[in-house]
Design a protein around this motif. Structure first.
Motif, PDB file in Angstrom:
ATOM      1  N   GLU A  15      62.350  54.090   2.252  1.00 10.72           N
ATOM      2  CA  GLU A  15      63.107  53.693   1.159  1.00 10.72           C
ATOM      3  C   GLU A  15      64.387  53.561   1.118  1.00 10.72           C
ATOM      4  OE1 GLU A  15      61.636  52.152  -3.093  1.00 10.72           O
ATOM      5  OE2 GLU A  15      60.206  53.571  -2.315  1.00 10.72           O
ATOM      6  N   GLY A  16      64.575  55.124   0.257  1.00 11.29           N
ATOM      7  CA  GLY A  16      66.527  54.585   0.928  1.00 11.29           C
ATOM      8  C   GLY A  16      67.204  54.163   1.754  1.00 11.29           C
ATOM      9  N   ARG A  17      66.303  54.888   2.629  1.00  7.69           N
ATOM     10  CA  ARG A  17      67.511  53.918   4.161  1.00  7.69           C
ATOM     11  C   ARG A  17      67.747  52.379   3.130  1.00  7.69           C
ATOM     12  NH1 ARG A  17      65.531  54.362  10.250  1.00  7.69           N
ATOM     13  NH2 ARG A  17      66.972  53.002  10.991  1.00  7.69           N
ATOM     14  N   LEU A  26      73.477  52.260  -6.204  1.00  3.88           N
ATOM     15  CA  LEU A  26      72.948  54.012  -6.398  1.00  3.88           C
ATOM     16  C   LEU A  26      73.287  54.032  -7.288  1.00  3.88           C
ATOM     17  CD1 LEU A  26      71.519  54.233  -2.932  1.00  3.88           C
ATOM     18  CD2 LEU A  26      70.048  53.110  -4.722  1.00  3.88           C
ATOM     19  N   LYS A  27      73.227  55.528  -7.633  1.00  5.03           N
ATOM     20  CA  LYS A  27      73.547  56.808  -8.793  1.00  5.03           C
ATOM     21  C   LYS A  27      74.145  57.360  -7.602  1.00  5.03           C
ATOM     22  CE  LYS A  27      69.452  56.675 -11.878  1.00  5.03           C
ATOM     23  NZ  LYS A  27      68.243  57.177 -12.620  1.00  5.03           N
ATOM     24  N   GLU A  28      74.937  57.909  -7.506  1.00  4.63           N
ATOM     25  CA  GLU A  28      76.294  58.812  -6.970  1.00  4.63           C
ATOM     26  C   GLU A  28      75.447  59.698  -6.390  1.00  4.63           C
ATOM     27  OE1 GLU A  28      80.436  61.194  -6.946  1.00  4.63           O
ATOM     28  OE2 GLU A  28      79.739  59.758  -8.932  1.00  4.63           O
ATOM     29  N   LEU A  83      70.183  59.196   0.772  1.00  6.88           N
ATOM     30  CA  LEU A  83      68.664  58.741   1.862  1.00  6.88           C
ATOM     31  C   LEU A  83      67.122  59.455   0.781  1.00  6.88           C
ATOM     32  CD1 LEU A  83      69.987  60.467   5.857  1.00  6.88           C
ATOM     33  CD2 LEU A  83      70.277  57.687   4.878  1.00  6.88           C
ATOM     34  N   THR A  84      67.471  59.797  -0.375  1.00  7.73           N
ATOM     35  CA  THR A  84      66.402  60.719  -0.439  1.00  7.73           C
ATOM     36  C   THR A  84      66.065  59.354  -1.737  1.00  7.73           C
ATOM     37  OG1 THR A  84      67.872  62.242  -1.868  1.00  7.73           O
ATOM     38  CG2 THR A  84      66.492  62.428   0.297  1.00  7.73           C
ATOM     39  N   ALA A  85      66.744  58.036  -2.193  1.00 10.02           N
ATOM     40  CA  ALA A  85      66.975  57.079  -2.886  1.00 10.02           C
ATOM     41  C   ALA A  85      65.723  56.241  -3.532  1.00 10.02           C
ATOM     42  CB  ALA A  85      68.181  56.343  -3.260  1.00 10.02           C
ATOM     43  N   THR A  86      65.012  55.400  -4.200  1.00 11.60           N
ATOM     44  CA  THR A  86      63.907  54.982  -4.809  1.00 11.60           C
ATOM     45  C   THR A  86      64.346  53.781  -5.723  1.00 11.60           C
ATOM     46  OG1 THR A  86      63.573  56.080  -6.731  1.00 11.60           O
ATOM     47  CG2 THR A  86      62.278  56.938  -4.423  1.00 11.60           C
ATOM     48  N   LYS A  87      63.756  53.116  -5.679  1.00 12.34           N
ATOM     49  CA  LYS A  87      63.915  52.293  -7.314  1.00 12.34           C
ATOM     50  C   LYS A  87      64.455  52.536  -8.010  1.00 12.34           C
ATOM     51  CE  LYS A  87      59.494  50.456  -8.206  1.00 12.34           C
ATOM     52  NZ  LYS A  87      58.603  48.902  -7.665  1.00 12.34           N
ATOM     53  N   LEU A  88      63.834  53.584  -8.788  1.00  9.88           N
ATOM     54  CA  LEU A  88      64.646  53.938 -10.249  1.00  9.88           C
ATOM     55  C   LEU A  88      65.825  54.529  -9.685  1.00  9.88           C
ATOM     56  CD1 LEU A  88      60.710  56.375 -10.385  1.00  9.88           C
ATOM     57  CD2 LEU A  88      61.984  53.736 -11.274  1.00  9.88           C
ATOM     58  N   ASP A  89      66.534  55.078  -8.334  1.00 15.73           N
ATOM     59  CA  ASP A  89      67.579  55.725  -8.408  1.00 15.73           C
ATOM     60  C   ASP A  89      69.042  54.371  -8.475  1.00 15.73           C
ATOM     61  OD1 ASP A  89      67.215  57.959  -8.868  1.00 15.73           O
ATOM     62  OD2 ASP A  89      66.443  57.923  -6.619  1.00 15.73           O
ATOM     63  N   ILE A  90      68.338  52.777  -8.900  1.00 15.49           N
ATOM     64  CA  ILE A  90      69.634  51.832  -9.127  1.00 15.49           C
ATOM     65  C   ILE A  90      69.885  51.512  -9.992  1.00 15.49           C
ATOM     66  CG2 ILE A  90      69.330  49.223  -8.927  1.00 15.49           C
ATOM     67  CD1 ILE A  90      67.216  49.499  -7.305  1.00 15.49           C
ATOM     68  N   ALA A  91      71.217  51.894  -9.795  1.00 18.08           N
ATOM     69  CA  ALA A  91      72.147  52.217 -10.973  1.00 18.08           C
ATOM     70  C   ALA A  91      72.363  51.088 -11.341  1.00 18.08           C
ATOM     71  CB  ALA A  91      73.933  52.858 -10.587  1.00 18.08           C
ATOM     72  N   ILE A 101      62.225  44.715  -6.866  1.00 14.99           N
ATOM     73  CA  ILE A 101      62.158  45.687  -5.297  1.00 14.99           C
ATOM     74  C   ILE A 101      61.330  45.413  -5.690  1.00 14.99           C
ATOM     75  CG2 ILE A 101      63.051  47.942  -3.668  1.00 14.99           C
ATOM     76  CD1 ILE A 101      65.596  45.942  -5.062  1.00 14.99           C
ATOM     77  N   GLU A 102      60.346  45.131  -4.464  1.00 13.49           N
ATOM     78  CA  GLU A 102      58.879  45.581  -4.005  1.00 13.49           C
ATOM     79  C   GLU A 102      58.524  46.382  -3.162  1.00 13.49           C
ATOM     80  OE1 GLU A 102      56.183  43.623  -5.694  1.00 13.49           O
ATOM     81  OE2 GLU A 102      57.966  41.846  -6.770  1.00 13.49           O
ATOM     82  N   GLU A 103      57.645  47.522  -2.969  1.00 12.95           N
ATOM     83  CA  GLU A 103      57.156  48.708  -2.508  1.00 12.95           C
ATOM     84  C   GLU A 103      56.481  48.235  -1.567  1.00 12.95           C
ATOM     85  OE1 GLU A 103      59.494  51.762  -4.833  1.00 12.95           O
ATOM     86  OE2 GLU A 103      57.686  51.724  -4.998  1.00 12.95           O
ATOM     87  N   LEU A 104      56.235  47.846  -0.137  1.00  9.59           N
ATOM     88  CA  LEU A 104      55.057  47.574   0.537  1.00  9.59           C
ATOM     89  C   LEU A 104      54.938  48.840   1.737  1.00  9.59           C
ATOM     90  CD1 LEU A 104      55.199  43.848   0.649  1.00  9.59           C
ATOM     91  CD2 LEU A 104      53.856  45.221  -0.067  1.00  9.59           C
ATOM     92  N   GLU A 105      53.556  49.015   2.127  1.00  8.43           N
ATOM     93  CA  GLU A 105      53.701  49.835   3.530  1.00  8.43           C
ATOM     94  C   GLU A 105      54.575  49.389   4.333  1.00  8.43           C
ATOM     95  OE1 GLU A 105      52.216  51.072   6.661  1.00  8.43           O
ATOM     96  OE2 GLU A 105      51.878  49.183   6.973  1.00  8.43           O
ATOM     97  N   ALA A 106      54.974  49.825   5.055  1.00 11.37           N
ATOM     98  CA  ALA A 106      56.222  49.594   6.283  1.00 11.37           C
ATOM     99  C   ALA A 106      55.726  48.588   7.179  1.00 11.37           C
ATOM    100  CB  ALA A 106      56.853  49.916   7.158  1.00 11.37           C
ATOM    101  N   ALA A 107      54.729  48.514   7.782  1.00  9.28           N
ATOM    102  CA  ALA A 107      53.972  47.466   8.679  1.00  9.28           C
ATOM    103  C   ALA A 107      53.209  46.126   8.423  1.00  9.28           C
ATOM    104  CB  ALA A 107      52.776  48.063   9.343  1.00  9.28           C
TER     105      ALA A 107
END
Length: 289
Positions: free
Chosen positions: A159-161, A174-176, A180-188, A196-202
């Motif tokens: 997700e961070g990627r 993103l927050k400073e 690579l550990t970012a989630t959508k909660l880190d969007i500044a 942002i829709e989080e889905l299983e990669a496949a």
């Protein structure tokens, strides 16, 4: 007469024993001794060995199919077991059901160990698959409407990627320092109010009809028939993601130096495999050797 016969037999036996002793210790038996090193026995070679590897279908299993031909020339059999998820291959490797797996990048491997208490390590870095942004119901980044739905992988290592790629294209900030550990909660900053829709990669390639755009892992894009040339944007190969997301051959800790595993590493890093990657998936599967 009997005494004489006994003495003669005793003498002959003694001479025989002395001759045998001289031969076994390298003494002069009338035959020159060879100074060349002993050749390895058949039992010390890998001929007849079978290596079993868990892999995702594309590109990993296809790459392994080329390595299989290289190993066959050495009398080594490579069995490839295909998996379509990111969990079972690691569990099978941990439990010893397979010798190795080849489907994941190093960051996912490290996170998996932390979350599941497994003991898997990288035996070798093989290739890198840049992430791409692919069109869903919206054809281009310029046409992206306010409130557009953007699909990203839900697992922490990807997700961070994906969010960094969206930031690379100026869609979010993103927050400073989150990296690579970012989630959508880190969007500044999110000027287009993107959802942002989080889905299983496949699931991402199969969800394009219900998304404006999706950020998709390289292997899942390839499996879905999406070419890197079709992507609206591609992850930069000179950023931190290159090393953080290099795809590795993974084994149970302690097996990374096994002769059979090292033979597999050599086959995966062969000229034949490198040429296959570059010809089959230009710019989508990048050799790291």
């Amino acid at each position: 007469m009997k005494k004489l016969t006994s003495l003669l037999l005793t003498g002959a036996l003694a001479l025989g024993l002395l001759a045998g002793c001289s031969s076994s210790t390298g003494g002069d038996t009338g035959t020159p001794q060879s100074s060349s090193p002993a050749q390895p026995s058949a039992s010390s070679s890998l001929e007849g060995t079978t290596i079993t590897v868990a892999a995702s279908p594309t590109p990993h299993a296809e790459i392994l199919a080329v390595a299989k031909e290289v190993l066959a020339e050495q009398g080594i059999t490579l069995e490839i077991k295909e998996f379509t998820d990111y969990i079972q291959p690691n569990l099978a490797t941990e439990e010893g059901e397979v010798d190795a797996n080849y489907f994941q990048h190093i960051t996912y491997l490290n996170n998996f160990n932390e979350e599941n208490g497994t003991h898997l390590v990288s035996a070798a870095e093989i290739h890198y698959e840049p992430f791409g942004i692919y069109a869903g119901t919206t054809a281009s980044l310029a046409d992206l409407p306010d409130g557009a739905k953007i699909g990203v992988p839900s697992d922490p290592s990807n997700e961070g990627r994906a969010l960094l790629l969206l930031q690379q294209e100026g869609l979010i900030t993103l927050k400073e320092g989150v990296g690579l550990t970012a989630t959508k909660l880190d969007i500044a900053e999110n000027p287009k109010n993107l959802q942002i829709e989080e889905l299983e990669a496949a699931q991402l390639p199969r969800s394009l009809d219900s998304l404006d755009l999706a950020v998709i892992n390289g292997n899942y894009a390839l499996q879905a028939g999406l070419n890197a040339s079709e992507a609206l944007a591609i992850e930069s190969t000179d950023g931190e993601a290159t090393q953080a997301y290099v795809n590795v051959l993974a084994v149970k800790e302690g097996r990374e130096n096994d002769p059979a595993i090292q033979a597999l590493v050599e086959a995966l890093k062969s000229d034949e495999v490198k040429a296959f990657m570059e010809e089959t998936w230009p710019n989508a599967v990048v050799p790291m050797f």
